[in-house]
Scaffold this active site. Structure first.
Site, PDB file in Angstrom:
ATOM      1  N   TYR A  43      13.504  34.275   7.864  1.00 44.87           N
ATOM      2  CA  TYR A  43      14.140  33.797   6.632  1.00 44.87           C
ATOM      3  C   TYR A  43      14.325  32.274   6.671  1.00 44.87           C
ATOM      4  O   TYR A  43      14.080  31.579   5.677  1.00 44.87           O
ATOM      5  CB  TYR A  43      15.485  34.517   6.442  1.00 44.87           C
ATOM      6  CG  TYR A  43      16.296  34.001   5.279  1.00 44.87           C
ATOM      7  CD1 TYR A  43      15.981  34.368   3.971  1.00 44.87           C
ATOM      8  CD2 TYR A  43      17.371  33.133   5.485  1.00 44.87           C
ATOM      9  CE1 TYR A  43      16.723  33.878   2.906  1.00 44.87           C
ATOM     10  CE2 TYR A  43      18.117  32.644   4.427  1.00 44.87           C
ATOM     11  CZ  TYR A  43      17.786  33.017   3.140  1.00 44.87           C
ATOM     12  OH  TYR A  43      18.522  32.532   2.079  1.00 44.87           O
TER      13      TYR A  43
ATOM     14  N   VAL B  20      19.006  24.735  -2.399  1.00 42.70           N
ATOM     15  CA  VAL B  20      20.022  23.756  -1.986  1.00 42.70           C
ATOM     16  C   VAL B  20      19.455  22.450  -1.438  1.00 42.70           C
ATOM     17  O   VAL B  20      20.209  21.516  -1.182  1.00 42.70           O
ATOM     18  CB  VAL B  20      21.037  24.314  -0.955  1.00 42.70           C
ATOM     19  CG1 VAL B  20      22.020  25.252  -1.578  1.00 42.70           C
ATOM     20  CG2 VAL B  20      20.344  24.899   0.234  1.00 42.70           C
TER      21      VAL B  20
ATOM     22  N   TYR C  91      21.713  30.600  -9.669  1.00 49.75           N
ATOM     23  CA  TYR C  91      22.937  31.134  -9.055  1.00 49.75           C
ATOM     24  C   TYR C  91      23.918  31.582 -10.151  1.00 49.75           C
ATOM     25  O   TYR C  91      23.503  32.084 -11.179  1.00 49.75           O
ATOM     26  CB  TYR C  91      23.614  30.108  -8.118  1.00 49.75           C
ATOM     27  CG  TYR C  91      22.679  29.333  -7.233  1.00 49.75           C
ATOM     28  CD1 TYR C  91      21.728  29.986  -6.434  1.00 49.75           C
ATOM     29  CD2 TYR C  91      22.727  27.958  -7.161  1.00 49.75           C
ATOM     30  CE1 TYR C  91      20.890  29.271  -5.594  1.00 49.75           C
ATOM     31  CE2 TYR C  91      21.894  27.230  -6.321  1.00 49.75           C
ATOM     32  CZ  TYR C  91      20.977  27.898  -5.554  1.00 49.75           C
ATOM     33  OH  TYR C  91      20.153  27.193  -4.735  1.00 49.75           O
TER      34      TYR C  91
ATOM     35  N   LYS D 177      12.739  32.447  -2.357  1.00 51.15           N
ATOM     36  CA  LYS D 177      13.110  33.837  -2.668  1.00 51.15           C
ATOM     37  C   LYS D 177      12.179  34.436  -3.723  1.00 51.15           C
ATOM     38  O   LYS D 177      11.903  35.637  -3.714  1.00 51.15           O
ATOM     39  CB  LYS D 177      14.566  33.902  -3.159  1.00 51.15           C
ATOM     40  CG  LYS D 177      15.574  33.603  -2.052  1.00 51.15           C
ATOM     41  CD  LYS D 177      16.978  33.404  -2.602  1.00 51.15           C
ATOM     42  CE  LYS D 177      17.963  33.159  -1.457  1.00 51.15           C
ATOM     43  NZ  LYS D 177      19.240  32.617  -1.879  1.00 51.15           N
TER      44      LYS D 177
ATOM     45  N   SER E 118      16.047  28.180  -1.517  1.00 51.92           N
ATOM     46  CA  SER E 118      16.102  29.439  -2.283  1.00 51.92           C
ATOM     47  C   SER E 118      14.915  29.673  -3.207  1.00 51.92           C
ATOM     48  O   SER E 118      14.727  30.793  -3.680  1.00 51.92           O
ATOM     49  CB  SER E 118      17.388  29.501  -3.102  1.00 51.92           C
ATOM     50  OG  SER E 118      18.428  29.993  -2.306  1.00 51.92           O
TER      51      SER E 118
HETATM   52  N1  GLN Z   1      18.499  28.609   3.229  1.00 55.23           N
HETATM   53  C1  GLN Z   1      19.590  28.599   2.313  1.00 55.23           C
HETATM   54  C2  GLN Z   1      20.619  29.651   2.660  1.00 55.23           C
HETATM   55  O1  GLN Z   1      20.279  30.735   2.941  1.00 55.23           O
HETATM   56  C3  GLN Z   1      19.074  28.819   0.931  1.00 55.23           C
HETATM   57  C4  GLN Z   1      20.186  28.856  -0.084  1.00 55.23           C
HETATM   58  C5  GLN Z   1      19.887  28.140  -1.344  1.00 55.23           C
HETATM   59  O2  GLN Z   1      18.939  27.374  -1.463  1.00 55.23           O
HETATM   60  N2  GLN Z   1      20.754  28.340  -2.302  1.00 55.23           N
HETATM   61  O3  GLN Z   1      21.792  29.391   2.646  1.00 55.23           O
END
Ligand code: GLN
Length: 309
Positions: free
Chosen positions: A193, A263, A245, A68, A65
């Protein structure tokens, strides 16, 4: 750059490492399971050219994430705020990062922010390029520029592992296509993605990226502008309001540093006028944040008075 160790940082690391047993590595992406959950490493990029490192910082891991933030910066440079924020909002959700709930209750089906998966899928669909290869190439080049490590690439196994199991992200993307928030071919978008999330970095890379955001988009060594100051500011603000989050509020109170987690167990933090911090600790708490990483940041914030508020 040469990175020093520090006895004080070693003490913090050992203290934080104790909580790794209480966390779990991410299981929903099969390729992320194969990692030692007791691993903990941190790099700090301080000022213009000072680097500290503790733990096994040789590890590479995937951005997940944290990508992002970089995709958002790129989309904002590609299209400007008006276009980007006509498709994705600026409000925290208080829901888990992969929640589908608010999409249906929001009138326009516009995801609430770019740091949740639904919003990130929209942002990734805005990255300019002739096709998948060109778009992922642009994301990688941006990472190369920020890390000053042109050898960085993506982890194909992690990308494909996620692509083949991304049923929830697929649902979010098809929902958004139905409501015309996304126009792209969904399978190609998901592939992009997943590659974006699977870009490999080290703790030092994350610390350096954090330092660039801390310096309003300027490379700390060369002084070169990597991204415009107003875009760096937008990214840091999202890191404060949505970066951890649905634990972002508590983190803002206890730590008070713009940060984004992934994650894989990675955290990239950016302390204005001070520097960047990169952490890798794959044991996650129930919200998906590195459990030891949060402890470390709490210690750094209180010991070095890094709270921005
Ligand atoms: N690639 C992961 C997903 O889309 C990224 C989510 C994350 O790092 N929280 O679920």
């Amino acid at each position: 750059m040469y990175c020093q160790t520090s006895a004080e940082l070693e003490t913090f690391l050992l203290r934080a490492q104790k909580v790794t047993t209480e966390g779990e590595v991410a299981h929903y992406i099969p390729a992320l399971k194969n990692v030692d959950k007791n691993t903990l490493a941190m790099s700090i990029y301080h000022g213009q050219n000072q680097c500290f490192t503790v733990g096994n910082t040789e590890h590479t891991f995937t951005l997940q994430s944290i990508s992002k933030v970089l995709a958002l910066a790129l989309a904002l440079m590609d299209h400007g705020q008006e276009v980007v924020f006509s498709k994705v909002g600026m409000e925290p959700t208080g829901d888990p990062f992969n929640s589908i709930a608010k999409l249906e209750s929001t009138k326009t089906a516009r995801p609430l922010n770019p740091m949740i998966n639904a919003g990130a899928l929209v942002v990734t669909s805005l990255i300019k390029g002739a096709g998948l290869q060109e778009k992922i190439g642009r994301l990688l080049s941006f990472v190369h520029e920020m890390t000053s490590a042109p050898e960085r690439k993506y982890d194909e196994a992690v990308a494909m592992s996620e692509y083949h199991t991304a049923h929830l992200n697929r649902s979010l993307a098809y929902f958004l296509k139905q409501h015309k928030v996304i126009e792209d071919d969904i399978e190609e978008l998901l592939e992009l993605y997943c590659y974006q999330c699977a870009i490999e970095v080290t703790c030092y890379d994350l610390a350096r990226i954090g330092a660039i955001f801390a310096r309003e988009g300027q490379d700390p060594e060369s002084g070169r502008t990597i991204l415009p100051a107003h875009i760096a500011r937008i990214c840091k603000t999202f890191m404060v309001t949505c970066g951890m989050y649905n634990a972002s509020g508590e983190f803002a109170i206890k730590v008070g540093i713009p940060a984004k987690s992934g994650v894989s167990g990675a955290i990239m933090a950016s302390v204005p006028e001070w520097g960047g911090i990169g952490i890798f600790g794959p044991a996650l708490d129930e919200k998906g944040n590195s459990i030891a990483g949060i402890h470390l940041l709490e210690m750094l914030s209180s010991n070095y008075e890094l709270h921005i508020f």
